[in-house]
Design an enzyme around this catalytic site. Sequence first.
Site, mmCIF file in Angstrom:
data_model
loop_
_atom_site.group_PDB
_atom_site.id
_atom_site.type_symbol
_atom_site.label_atom_id
_atom_site.label_comp_id
_atom_site.label_asym_id
_atom_site.label_seq_id
_atom_site.Cartn_x
_atom_site.Cartn_y
_atom_site.Cartn_z
ATOM 1 N N GLY A 6 10.707 4.237 13.161
ATOM 2 C CA GLY A 6 9.426 3.842 12.598
ATOM 3 C C GLY A 6 8.910 2.580 13.256
ATOM 4 N N GLY A 8 5.613 -0.354 12.617
ATOM 5 C CA GLY A 8 4.424 -0.814 11.924
ATOM 6 C C GLY A 8 3.688 -1.848 12.748
ATOM 7 N N VAL A 13 11.451 -0.237 12.894
ATOM 8 C CA VAL A 13 12.570 0.223 12.066
ATOM 9 C C VAL A 13 13.486 1.089 12.915
ATOM 10 C CG1 VAL A 13 13.263 1.449 9.975
ATOM 11 C CG2 VAL A 13 11.090 0.194 10.025
ATOM 12 N N LYS A 27 15.041 -2.933 9.615
ATOM 13 C CA LYS A 27 13.659 -3.316 9.891
ATOM 14 C C LYS A 27 13.674 -4.695 10.541
ATOM 15 C CE LYS A 27 9.175 -3.891 7.585
ATOM 16 N NZ LYS A 27 8.461 -3.731 6.293
ATOM 17 N N ASP A 121 1.374 -0.540 -2.376
ATOM 18 C CA ASP A 121 1.000 0.384 -1.289
ATOM 19 C C ASP A 121 1.676 1.741 -1.451
ATOM 20 O OD1 ASP A 121 -0.328 1.236 0.972
ATOM 21 O OD2 ASP A 121 1.075 0.325 2.380
#
Length: 263
Positions: A6, A8, A13, A27, A121
């Site tokens: 992942g 962002g 991640v 992360k 979120d």
Amino acid sequence: MLDEIGRGSTSVVHLAMDSAGREVAVKELMAEYAAEPEGRRRLAREMATQARVRSPYVARLLDGDVEGERPYVVMQYVPGQPLGDLVAAYGPFRGARLLRLARRLALGLAAVHDAGVLHRDMAPGNVIVLGDRPALIDFGIAHGAGADKITKRGMVVGTPAYLSPELIEGEPATAASDVFSWAATLACAATGRPPFGRGSLHGTCFRILRGEHDLDGISGPLAELLPLGLRRDPAARPTARWFAGALAQASGEPDQSGRVVAA
């Protein structure tokens, strides 16, 4: 590190293995944000909030270090796919599977609120699903209930299509704001589309503020329950715990003791 799983705007991640041989998610702040005190403060706040939550439906914080050269947090690795990806690939959830997903996600959100935390979120991209078992992830903008507001009026923080109207208007986040996002996320799971439509940010926010949600095609208990979570007035929305109880009655899903949970 085994693989990148992942990415962002401020962090990456990785899938990794801990000393006990378990798969974990690490992360790590990107170098440019690790050099900024604000980036480290945000990561520290994420650790502090996520560490307070205990639920089988929320990814668990395991470890972390925000003081070192490469700030990071270690979280439980949750196998599965983001809810939004599953709906896009295979279509909406239906029947008992949808009710179980809705109830379990409500239980996870209730545990977040019981810990005095606001997620801020909840959206299809932040719910990982394996079968009909969800796990809420990404506490990057979460904070404790009653904490000082960290965003400015006019700044939209979160996933816009699933934000509550009060957050769009610049009001402080509350547990009711998360409940609105829960209901919007389940509406997407049930229909395959965002309940306030697609298109421009301005148009989406306008429809949210007007309460113009599209729940066509939703039947059964959720047809009655989701409009309650999408009420314009946050004070009129039931709690996540209330929804979990109502869905237990609707689905007949027992708790861990084997008893059917009542609202």
